[in-house]
Design a protein around this motif. Sequence first.
Motif, PDB file in Angstrom:
ATOM      1  N   LEU A  94      10.583 -55.859 -36.067  1.00 35.77           N
ATOM      2  CA  LEU A  94      10.210 -55.258 -34.791  1.00 35.77           C
ATOM      3  C   LEU A  94       9.328 -54.052 -35.090  1.00 35.77           C
ATOM      4  CD1 LEU A  94      10.478 -54.737 -31.722  1.00 35.77           C
ATOM      5  CD2 LEU A  94      12.608 -53.528 -32.233  1.00 35.77           C
ATOM      6  N   VAL A  95       8.121 -54.039 -34.539  1.00 33.90           N
ATOM      7  CA  VAL A  95       7.209 -52.914 -34.756  1.00 33.90           C
ATOM      8  C   VAL A  95       7.667 -51.776 -33.856  1.00 33.90           C
ATOM      9  CG1 VAL A  95       4.826 -52.107 -34.614  1.00 33.90           C
ATOM     10  CG2 VAL A  95       5.303 -54.452 -35.332  1.00 33.90           C
TER      11      VAL A  95
ATOM     12  N   LYS B 267       8.554 -47.158 -33.862  1.00 32.51           N
ATOM     13  CA  LYS B 267       8.479 -45.874 -34.564  1.00 32.51           C
ATOM     14  C   LYS B 267       9.621 -45.797 -35.563  1.00 32.51           C
ATOM     15  CE  LYS B 267       5.460 -43.096 -32.263  1.00 32.51           C
ATOM     16  NZ  LYS B 267       4.196 -43.090 -32.958  1.00 32.51           N
ATOM     17  N   THR B 268       9.309 -45.336 -36.744  1.00 30.21           N
ATOM     18  CA  THR B 268      10.344 -45.126 -37.742  1.00 30.21           C
ATOM     19  C   THR B 268      10.113 -43.786 -38.411  1.00 30.21           C
ATOM     20  OG1 THR B 268      11.354 -45.934 -39.781  1.00 30.21           O
ATOM     21  CG2 THR B 268       9.064 -46.513 -39.440  1.00 30.21           C
ATOM     22  N   SER B 269      11.166 -43.013 -38.480  1.00 33.73           N
ATOM     23  CA  SER B 269      11.040 -41.675 -39.065  1.00 33.73           C
ATOM     24  C   SER B 269      10.959 -41.727 -40.590  1.00 33.73           C
ATOM     25  CB  SER B 269      12.230 -40.805 -38.630  1.00 33.73           C
ATOM     26  OG  SER B 269      13.441 -41.390 -39.053  1.00 33.73           O
ATOM     27  N   HIS B 270      11.247 -42.852 -41.169  1.00 35.88           N
ATOM     28  CA  HIS B 270      11.274 -42.960 -42.636  1.00 35.88           C
ATOM     29  C   HIS B 270      10.042 -43.651 -43.208  1.00 35.88           C
ATOM     30  CE1 HIS B 270      15.373 -41.589 -42.448  1.00 35.88           C
ATOM     31  NE2 HIS B 270      15.697 -42.591 -41.650  1.00 35.88           N
ATOM     32  N   MET B 271       9.027 -43.880 -42.381  1.00 42.45           N
ATOM     33  CA  MET B 271       7.853 -44.618 -42.826  1.00 42.45           C
ATOM     34  C   MET B 271       7.207 -43.969 -44.053  1.00 42.45           C
ATOM     35  SD  MET B 271       4.588 -45.959 -40.605  1.00 42.45           S
ATOM     36  CE  MET B 271       4.030 -44.348 -40.113  1.00 42.45           C
ATOM     37  N   ASP B 272       6.965 -42.658 -44.017  1.00 44.77           N
ATOM     38  CA  ASP B 272       6.320 -41.985 -45.150  1.00 44.77           C
ATOM     39  C   ASP B 272       7.161 -42.072 -46.413  1.00 44.77           C
ATOM     40  OD1 ASP B 272       4.028 -41.271 -43.762  1.00 44.77           O
ATOM     41  OD2 ASP B 272       4.927 -39.405 -43.018  1.00 44.77           O
ATOM     42  N   GLU B 273       8.477 -41.918 -46.271  1.00 45.03           N
ATOM     43  CA  GLU B 273       9.364 -42.010 -47.431  1.00 45.03           C
ATOM     44  C   GLU B 273       9.312 -43.406 -48.056  1.00 45.03           C
ATOM     45  OE1 GLU B 273      13.363 -40.735 -46.411  1.00 45.03           O
ATOM     46  OE2 GLU B 273      12.492 -39.261 -45.030  1.00 45.03           O
ATOM     47  N   ILE B 274       9.301 -44.426 -47.216  1.00 45.10           N
ATOM     48  CA  ILE B 274       9.252 -45.807 -47.708  1.00 45.10           C
ATOM     49  C   ILE B 274       7.924 -46.063 -48.407  1.00 45.10           C
ATOM     50  CG2 ILE B 274       9.188 -48.231 -46.990  1.00 45.10           C
ATOM     51  CD1 ILE B 274      11.180 -47.400 -44.729  1.00 45.10           C
ATOM     52  N   ILE B 275       6.835 -45.628 -47.785  1.00 44.56           N
ATOM     53  CA  ILE B 275       5.508 -45.810 -48.391  1.00 44.56           C
ATOM     54  C   ILE B 275       5.443 -45.103 -49.744  1.00 44.56           C
ATOM     55  CG2 ILE B 275       3.059 -45.238 -48.180  1.00 44.56           C
ATOM     56  CD1 ILE B 275       3.452 -45.599 -45.093  1.00 44.56           C
ATOM     57  N   ASP B 276       5.906 -43.845 -49.786  1.00 41.47           N
ATOM     58  CA  ASP B 276       5.849 -43.079 -51.035  1.00 41.47           C
ATOM     59  C   ASP B 276       6.723 -43.692 -52.127  1.00 41.47           C
ATOM     60  OD1 ASP B 276       4.081 -41.320 -49.895  1.00 41.47           O
ATOM     61  OD2 ASP B 276       5.593 -39.780 -49.464  1.00 41.47           O
TER      62      ASP B 276
ATOM     63  N   GLU C  59       0.981 -47.272 -38.226  1.00 42.83           N
ATOM     64  CA  GLU C  59       2.263 -47.918 -37.964  1.00 42.83           C
ATOM     65  C   GLU C  59       2.145 -49.440 -38.112  1.00 42.83           C
ATOM     66  OE1 GLU C  59       4.337 -48.085 -33.879  1.00 42.83           O
ATOM     67  OE2 GLU C  59       4.998 -46.230 -34.851  1.00 42.83           O
ATOM     68  N   THR C  60       1.098 -50.019 -37.540  1.00 44.23           N
ATOM     69  CA  THR C  60       0.879 -51.464 -37.648  1.00 44.23           C
ATOM     70  C   THR C  60       0.612 -51.848 -39.102  1.00 44.23           C
ATOM     71  OG1 THR C  60       0.022 -51.561 -35.406  1.00 44.23           O
ATOM     72  CG2 THR C  60      -0.524 -53.396 -36.843  1.00 44.23           C
ATOM     73  N   ALA C  61      -0.187 -51.054 -39.801  1.00 48.27           N
ATOM     74  CA  ALA C  61      -0.482 -51.333 -41.214  1.00 48.27           C
ATOM     75  C   ALA C  61       0.795 -51.279 -42.055  1.00 48.27           C
ATOM     76  CB  ALA C  61      -1.509 -50.335 -41.746  1.00 48.27           C
ATOM     77  N   PHE C  62       1.650 -50.297 -41.759  1.00 47.63           N
ATOM     78  CA  PHE C  62       2.913 -50.182 -42.482  1.00 47.63           C
ATOM     79  C   PHE C  62       3.760 -51.431 -42.285  1.00 47.63           C
ATOM     80  CE2 PHE C  62       7.467 -49.311 -42.050  1.00 47.63           C
ATOM     81  CZ  PHE C  62       7.761 -49.006 -43.370  1.00 47.63           C
ATOM     82  N   PHE C  63       3.952 -51.851 -41.048  1.00 48.04           N
ATOM     83  CA  PHE C  63       4.797 -53.017 -40.790  1.00 48.04           C
ATOM     84  C   PHE C  63       4.170 -54.303 -41.327  1.00 48.04           C
ATOM     85  CE2 PHE C  63       7.102 -50.205 -37.935  1.00 48.04           C
ATOM     86  CZ  PHE C  63       8.407 -50.547 -38.262  1.00 48.04           C
ATOM     87  N   THR C  64       2.852 -54.386 -41.322  1.00 47.59           N
ATOM     88  CA  THR C  64       2.176 -55.545 -41.905  1.00 47.59           C
ATOM     89  C   THR C  64       2.450 -55.592 -43.410  1.00 47.59           C
ATOM     90  OG1 THR C  64       0.442 -55.495 -40.226  1.00 47.59           O
ATOM     91  CG2 THR C  64      -0.077 -56.632 -42.290  1.00 47.59           C
ATOM     92  N   TRP C  65       2.264 -54.459 -44.082  1.00 52.04           N
ATOM     93  CA  TRP C  65       2.527 -54.383 -45.524  1.00 52.04           C
ATOM     94  C   TRP C  65       3.994 -54.680 -45.814  1.00 52.04           C
ATOM     95  CZ3 TRP C  65       5.769 -50.542 -47.656  1.00 52.04           C
ATOM     96  CH2 TRP C  65       5.893 -50.618 -49.052  1.00 52.04           C
TER      97      TRP C  65
END
Length: 159
Positions: free
Chosen positions: A63-64, A66-75, A95-101
Amino acid sequence: RMILAQNVHCDPEDVVISTGPRGKPFLPAARNSADIKFNLSHTGELMLLGVTRKRELGVDIELVKKTSHMDEIIDRFASVEIQNEMRMLPEPERETAFFTWWTRMESYLKCIGTGISGLPTIDDPCVSFVMDEYHYRGNVYLYAVCVLTDDSADGRWSP
Protein backbone atom coordinates in the motif's frame (compact mmCIF):
# COMPACT_ATOMS: atom_id res chain seq x y z
CA ARG A 1 -5.11 -23.51 -0.74
CA MET A 2 -7.91 -23.78 -3.26
CA ILE A 3 -5.78 -22.37 -6.09
CA LEU A 4 -2.80 -24.52 -5.16
CA ALA A 5 -5.05 -27.59 -4.91
CA GLN A 6 -6.32 -26.97 -8.45
CA ASN A 7 -2.73 -26.89 -9.69
CA VAL A 8 -1.62 -30.09 -7.93
CA HIS A 9 -4.96 -31.87 -8.47
CA CYS A 10 -6.01 -32.57 -4.92
CA ASP A 11 -8.47 -31.31 -2.32
CA PRO A 12 -7.54 -28.04 -0.56
CA GLU A 13 -7.29 -29.78 2.82
CA ASP A 14 -4.69 -32.15 1.34
CA VAL A 15 -2.35 -29.35 0.23
CA VAL A 16 0.84 -29.56 2.30
CA ILE A 17 2.89 -26.36 2.54
CA SER A 18 6.43 -26.52 3.87
CA THR A 19 9.00 -23.76 4.37
CA GLY A 20 12.63 -23.55 3.39
CA PRO A 21 15.47 -22.60 5.75
CA ARG A 22 14.71 -18.87 5.36
CA GLY A 23 10.93 -19.22 5.49
CA LYS A 24 10.06 -19.41 1.80
CA PRO A 25 6.94 -21.56 1.38
CA PHE A 26 6.92 -24.48 -1.06
CA LEU A 27 4.95 -27.58 -1.97
CA PRO A 28 6.93 -30.76 -1.16
CA ALA A 29 7.87 -32.87 -4.20
CA ALA A 30 6.01 -35.95 -2.93
CA ARG A 31 2.65 -34.32 -3.73
CA ASN A 32 3.81 -31.91 -6.42
CA SER A 33 4.62 -33.86 -9.58
CA ALA A 34 3.89 -30.76 -11.71
CA ASP A 35 6.64 -28.86 -9.85
CA ILE A 36 4.30 -26.01 -8.91
CA LYS A 37 6.03 -23.02 -7.30
CA PHE A 38 4.14 -20.26 -5.50
CA ASN A 39 4.59 -17.12 -3.48
CA LEU A 40 2.26 -14.94 -1.45
CA SER A 41 2.13 -11.37 -0.19
CA HIS A 42 -0.50 -9.29 1.56
CA THR A 43 -1.07 -5.74 2.71
CA GLY A 44 -4.19 -4.22 4.21
CA GLU A 45 -7.20 -5.93 2.64
CA LEU A 46 -5.36 -7.27 -0.42
CA MET A 47 -3.44 -10.46 -1.09
CA LEU A 48 -1.32 -11.39 -4.10
CA LEU A 49 -0.65 -15.02 -5.02
CA GLY A 50 1.73 -16.02 -7.79
CA VAL A 51 1.84 -19.59 -9.15
CA THR A 52 4.23 -20.99 -11.77
CA ARG A 53 5.34 -24.35 -13.03
CA LYS A 54 9.06 -25.12 -12.55
CA ARG A 55 10.15 -21.48 -12.14
CA GLU A 56 10.98 -19.89 -8.82
CA LEU A 57 9.08 -16.68 -8.20
CA GLY A 58 8.56 -13.97 -5.62
CA VAL A 59 5.67 -11.54 -5.28
CA ASP A 60 5.12 -8.43 -3.21
CA ILE A 61 2.27 -5.96 -2.85
CA GLU A 62 2.47 -2.72 -0.88
CA LEU A 63 0.00 0.00 0.00
CA VAL A 64 1.54 3.31 -1.07
CA LYS A 65 1.30 5.52 2.02
CA LYS A 66 3.28 7.99 4.07
CA THR A 67 5.89 6.24 6.14
CA SER A 68 8.01 7.90 8.77
CA HIS A 69 10.77 5.32 8.34
CA MET A 70 11.35 5.78 4.60
CA ASP A 71 14.72 7.56 4.99
CA GLU A 72 15.95 5.00 7.53
CA ILE A 73 15.01 2.11 5.23
CA ILE A 74 16.65 3.76 2.22
CA ASP A 75 19.83 4.51 4.19
CA ARG A 76 20.01 1.01 5.65
CA PHE A 77 19.12 -1.14 2.65
CA ALA A 78 19.50 0.80 -0.62
CA SER A 79 22.70 1.10 -2.58
CA VAL A 80 24.48 4.46 -2.51
CA GLU A 81 23.36 5.04 -6.10
CA ILE A 82 19.69 4.51 -5.21
CA GLN A 83 20.05 6.63 -2.06
CA ASN A 84 21.38 9.51 -4.15
CA GLU A 85 18.69 9.13 -6.82
CA MET A 86 15.91 9.18 -4.22
CA ARG A 87 17.30 12.18 -2.36
CA MET A 88 17.15 14.22 -5.58
CA LEU A 89 13.42 13.57 -6.10
CA PRO A 90 10.68 15.92 -4.86
CA GLU A 91 8.58 14.45 -2.01
CA PRO A 92 5.56 13.05 -3.92
CA GLU A 93 7.78 11.39 -6.53
CA ARG A 94 10.15 10.16 -3.84
CA GLU A 95 7.41 8.25 -2.04
CA THR A 96 6.36 6.45 -5.24
CA ALA A 97 10.01 5.76 -6.14
CA PHE A 98 10.60 4.33 -2.66
CA PHE A 99 7.64 1.95 -2.85
CA THR A 100 8.56 0.95 -6.41
CA TRP A 101 12.11 0.12 -5.31
CA TRP A 102 10.97 -1.63 -2.12
CA THR A 103 8.28 -3.73 -3.81
CA ARG A 104 10.64 -4.79 -6.58
CA MET A 105 13.39 -5.66 -4.06
CA GLU A 106 11.00 -7.66 -1.86
CA SER A 107 9.76 -9.71 -4.82
CA TYR A 108 13.37 -10.38 -5.87
CA LEU A 109 14.45 -11.48 -2.39
CA LYS A 110 11.41 -13.73 -2.09
CA CYS A 111 12.16 -15.18 -5.53
CA ILE A 112 15.74 -16.13 -4.69
CA GLY A 113 14.70 -17.23 -1.19
CA THR A 114 16.98 -15.01 0.85
CA GLY A 115 16.42 -12.57 3.66
CA ILE A 116 16.66 -8.81 3.67
CA SER A 117 20.13 -8.70 5.25
CA GLY A 118 22.89 -8.10 2.75
CA LEU A 119 20.48 -6.63 0.23
CA PRO A 120 21.87 -7.01 -3.29
CA THR A 121 21.36 -4.69 -6.20
CA ILE A 122 19.00 -6.05 -8.81
CA ASP A 123 21.11 -6.36 -11.92
CA ASP A 124 20.58 -10.10 -12.17
CA PRO A 125 20.10 -11.10 -15.83
CA CYS A 126 18.41 -14.31 -14.70
CA VAL A 127 15.21 -12.68 -13.45
CA SER A 128 12.24 -11.07 -15.11
CA PHE A 129 9.96 -8.50 -13.45
CA VAL A 130 6.41 -7.32 -13.90
CA MET A 131 5.35 -4.25 -11.92
CA ASP A 132 2.08 -2.39 -11.89
CA GLU A 133 -0.27 -0.47 -9.67
CA TYR A 134 -3.74 -1.36 -8.54
CA HIS A 135 -6.40 1.03 -7.23
CA TYR A 136 -8.79 -0.28 -4.58
CA ARG A 137 -11.15 1.67 -2.32
CA GLY A 138 -9.34 4.94 -2.94
CA ASN A 139 -5.88 3.53 -2.20
CA VAL A 140 -2.96 2.90 -4.52
CA TYR A 141 -1.11 -0.40 -4.27
CA LEU A 142 2.09 -1.34 -6.08
CA TYR A 143 2.83 -4.95 -6.83
CA ALA A 144 5.80 -6.78 -8.30
CA VAL A 145 6.29 -10.30 -9.60
CA CYS A 146 9.82 -11.61 -10.05
CA VAL A 147 10.46 -14.89 -11.88
CA LEU A 148 13.74 -16.74 -12.40
CA THR A 149 14.28 -17.12 -16.11
CA ASP A 150 17.67 -18.83 -16.24
CA ASP A 151 16.73 -22.35 -15.26
CA SER A 152 15.78 -25.57 -16.98
CA ALA A 153 12.07 -24.74 -17.11
CA ASP A 154 10.61 -25.34 -20.50
CA GLY A 155 8.45 -22.78 -22.26
CA ARG A 156 8.33 -19.02 -21.98
CA TRP A 157 7.16 -17.05 -18.99
CA SER A 158 4.56 -14.34 -19.34
CA PRO A 159 2.51 -12.48 -16.74
